[in-house]
Scaffold this active site. Structure first.
Site, PDB file in Angstrom:
ATOM      1  CG  ASP A 244     -18.163  49.550  15.565  1.00 40.54           C
ATOM      2  OD1 ASP A 244     -18.029  50.692  16.054  1.00 40.54           O
ATOM      3  OD2 ASP A 244     -18.533  48.568  16.236  1.00 40.54           O
TER       4      ASP A 244
ATOM      5  NE  ARG B  31     -21.422  41.206  30.248  1.00 44.79           N
ATOM      6  CZ  ARG B  31     -22.111  40.641  31.234  1.00 44.79           C
ATOM      7  NH1 ARG B  31     -23.342  41.030  31.484  1.00 44.79           N
ATOM      8  NH2 ARG B  31     -21.566  39.690  31.958  1.00 44.79           N
TER       9      ARG B  31
ATOM     10  CG  LEU C 243     -11.955  37.236  26.781  1.00 43.22           C
ATOM     11  CD1 LEU C 243     -11.390  36.865  25.414  1.00 43.22           C
ATOM     12  CD2 LEU C 243     -10.833  37.557  27.751  1.00 43.22           C
TER      13      LEU C 243
END
Length: 764
Positions: free
Chosen positions: A563, A448, A446
């Site tokens: 984030d 990295r 999905l």
């Protein structure tokens, strides 16, 4: 010769020729090789003989009919019938219908009688009778001619097929080659097959035979030329083509025969050598086999002298040498006769193998023969090695027939490095990952990032999950603490529907496995799919509200994500959820900010305070705090404002800057963020949307709106007022102003608040 006898003769001749050219004859002997040249020559001579015989028979028939005509004319002499047969008797037989047909190998047009001088008397009955006889004779000639032409064409087709293709080739065994002589050898006369005696001889046929006899082609060297090329090169007449072709094919057949003899001889040599080498265990058995070899040599078929003639001698020499080798035990191993003979056999085998390479394309069973030859070579080598071993044993002690067992290999100590077993490890199948004794099969990758990878996996019951695999340094305490903090936060938010659910986890030596819910799509994929489409504020309003609800859950739990970006919002069964708490941390209760020693977040969505160093205090003990980064809840709101800005304008606020310039632009207060009222496609942007973006993108963190205030903004909560309500509002305002021309400021504020409270009922 009568007409019936002529028909019988022609039928007999046709059947004879048909049998000669037929391929369906019964063979009483083994099939022979085809001889294209002999068939071509025989056909040429038989054709000429049949032509002469047919011409003589036709002349006899014509003369017979002429005599009948003359006798009839003498018995009945009408004056007008004198030239009745002049068209047939004035010329030779070669100018008749039959002669023209035989000389030209195709049927010509039917000839007609010259009746220009015949005077016909219609009233005379005798003339009518002769007219019928003449017509009958003409019909008979035409019938005979038609039948003869049909048979002639059939024979021509059969002969043409035979001479061009030749009879069918049939595979010959080596036994047939040695048991009977090859027919049609070069010493055999060419005309040996011609057994038909012709009653009449023509000068053309005689000259043809004499030409064949007088011409000597026995010493022809064709080289690489075929018969046609040889005739063209030496300017020979084409009439000699059958003879030259026969000589050419005879030589080819003789070469094939010699090649087969050589190949058979080499096989026989190998077979006898193998049988001789395998009989070394007994002297009596060797003597008996010598007798059998002698008897077998006497019964071998007669053949020409070739390499095979020395095969029996070489096999006898091998046996005698082996006897001498057993009787004499003082000979050295490498100078023994068996080694010398083995070297001789190897040399003969090499020469024979070179010959076989030349004849590979000629033999019809070349591949099979080579395989057999290789097998025989291997067996011969094994037999000779066994014989040498037995000879060495017998030279020392003839009564000992066993080998001394080999010494045991020295015992070596092996040191094995056993790695500690991992609780979560890959199984033998690379697509299977085991976490806490539960197996998960990888489906696809999905995403990295850094040292982590996220896979879509399938667990028990075919349920789909997201497996996050993180590799880290086992001796880095800060990394381990960060992963433990992420696990603790996910455990803390386990019951929240707006946060991705952590189902299972396991931490080993340098590896961390997290089993979580699997999302269908993330927000970044959705925005990329809508790029280039018209701006839809309902779409912007819906996903902005969903995103703020996720942030509210995190902030209410006292957590700063740090984030936030579109890729960290995932749709799970239609519900937007927040993921990736890798750098998140809980905010202490006594403050609203946390401090980190490393830069965190994605530059496009990072707040200025996360990039600008704090003013450290004058205390020397706390000087290291100047290198820390300040992060709080307002930083998440800045990131949220950047995402809304991207949904409306198509790119983040500082997306036009690249690399390091982007970081400098974010930290520089002089670089202002533009808020145009129209998009690049000239689409008008509502003021409420611009107001919301400005409220989230204040440089001063204290001025930024909180999550609750953004959720209650007019962009996310617009008023839905109909036209009738607006008309009533305007009428009431005008009436109120006319009745009270002088109104104080306090009264005006009360009126505005009342109207706004009523509008609150019309919010979406």
């Amino acid at each position: 010769m009568s007409t019936n006898s002529f028909h019988d003769y022609v039928d007999l001749k046709s059947r004879t020729n048909t049998r000669q050219f037929s391929d369906d004859e019964e063979f009483t002997t083994p099939p022979k090789l085809s001889n294209f040249g002999s068939a071509l020559l025989s056909h040429t001579e038989k054709t000429s003989a049949s032509e002469i015989l047919s011409s003589h028979n036709n002349d006899k028939i014509a003369n017979r009919l002429e005599e009948m005509d003359r006798s009839s004319s003498r018995s009945h002499p009408p004056p007008s019938m004198g030239n009745l047969t002049s068209g047939h008797t004035s010329t030779s037989s070669h100018s008749t219908l039959f002669g023209r047909y035989l000389r030209n190998n195709h049927q010509t047009s039917m000839t007609t009688m010259n009746t220009s001088d015949i005077e016909i008397n219609v009233g005379n009955s005798l003339d009518k009778s002769f007219e019928r006889i003449r017509n009958l004779r003409q019909n008979m000639k035409e019938d005979i001619t038609a039948k003869y032409a049909e048979r002639r064409s059939k024979r021509f087709l059969i002969s043409n097929r035979t001479t061009k293709l030749g009879p069918a080739k049939r595979a010959m065994t080596l036994t047939n080659i040695f048991d009977e002589d090859v027919p049609n050898s070069p010493n055999q006369p060419i005309n040996a097959r011609e057994t038909v005696e012709l009653p009449l001889e023509d000068s053309h046929q005689t000259n043809f035979k004499e030409t064949k006899r007088n011409t000597d082609y026995d010493s022809i060297d064709f080289g690489d030329l075929n018969p046609i090329q040889y005739i063209k090169k030496h300017n020979l007449p084409t009439s000699d083509l059958p003879l030259i072709s026969q000589i050419y094919f005879d030589k080819q057949r003789e070469e094939n025969r010699q090649a087969a003899l050589r190949k058979h001889s080499s096989r026989e040599l190998l077979y006898k050598s193998r049988s001789s080498s395998s009989s070394l265990s007994s002297n009596n058995l060797l003597a008996n086999k010598d007798n059998s070899i002698t008897s077998n040599n006497g019964s071998q078929p007669r053949r020409k002298v070739s390499t095979g003639s020395s095969s029996s001698k070489s096999s006898i020499e091998i046996r005698r040498a082996l006897k001498e080798n057993i009787d004499t035990s003082n000979n050295s191993n490498f100078n023994s006769p068996i080694h010398k003979i083995y070297k001789g056999i190897s040399r003969n085998k090499d020469s024979d193998s070179e010959k076989r390479e030349v004849l590979r394309n000629i033999s019809i069973n070349a591949n099979h023969a080579d395989n057999l030859l290789q097998q025989e070579n291997k067996r011969l080598k094994r037999s000779l090695d066994d014989a040498i071993t037995n000879e060495n044993i017998n030279s020392k002690n003839l009564e000992v027939f066993y080998h001394r067992p080999a010494p045991k290999p020295p015992v070596t100590k092996k040191v094995e490095i056993v790695e500690p077993a991992k609780s979560a490890s890959l199984s033998n199948n690379r697509n299977i990952i085991t976490v806490n004794d539960s197996q998960y099969e990888k489906i696809e990758l999905l995403g990295r990032g850094g040292s982590s990878r996220v896979y879509k996996v399938k667990g028990s019951g075919n349920r789909v999950y997201a497996l996050k695999r993180v590799s880290f340094d086992a001796f880095d305490d800060s990394s381990i603490d960060g992963f433990k903090g992420e696990i603790e936060l996910l455990e803390k938010l386990k019951d929240q529907k707006r946060v991705i659910q952590l189902l299972d986890y396991e931490m080993g030596d340098g590896l961390l496995y997290l089993i979580m819910e699997c999302g269908d799509h993330d927000l970044s994929q959705i925005l990329n799919q809508r790029s280039g489409m018209p701006l839809d504020f309902n779409f912007v309003r819906f996903y902005t509200k969903e995103m703020l609800l996720c942030i509210k859950v995190v902030h209410d739990a006292g957590i700063v994500h740090s984030d936030l970006k579109p890729a960290n919002f995932v749709l799970v069964k239609g519900i937007l959820k927040i993921i990736d708490f890798g750098i998140a941390n809980a905010v202490p209760e006594h403050t609203v900010n946390i401090y980190r020693e490393t830069q965190i977040g994605t530059p496009n969505y990072m707040a200025p305070e996360a990039l600008v160093a704090m003013n450290y205090t004058q205390n020397s003990e706390n000087q290291h705090e100047g290198n820390k980064w300040k992060v709080g809840r307002p930083s998440d709101m800045w990131s949220c404002g950047c995402i809304i800005y991207q949904m409306i304008y198509g790119k983040p606020p500082y997306g036009s800057f690249q690399g390091q310039n982007r970081l400098l632009a974010i930290m520089n207060p002089d670089v202002k963020i533009p808020f145009p009222e129209h998009t690049s496609n000239n689409e008008k942007i509502p003021k409420s949307a611009i107001e919301l973006m400005k409220a989230c993108l204040y440089r001063n963190p204290d001025k930024r709106w909180t999550v609750d205030k953004v959720l209650s903004s007019t962009f996310l909560q617009p008023f839905m007022i109909s036209g009738s309500i607006m008309e009533d509002l305007i009428r009431n305002a005008v009436r109120y102003g006319s009745e009270k021309p002088h109104i104080s400021q306090d009264d005006l504020n009360d009126v505005v608040d009342t109207v706004l409270r009523k509008f609150a009922d019309y919010k979406i």
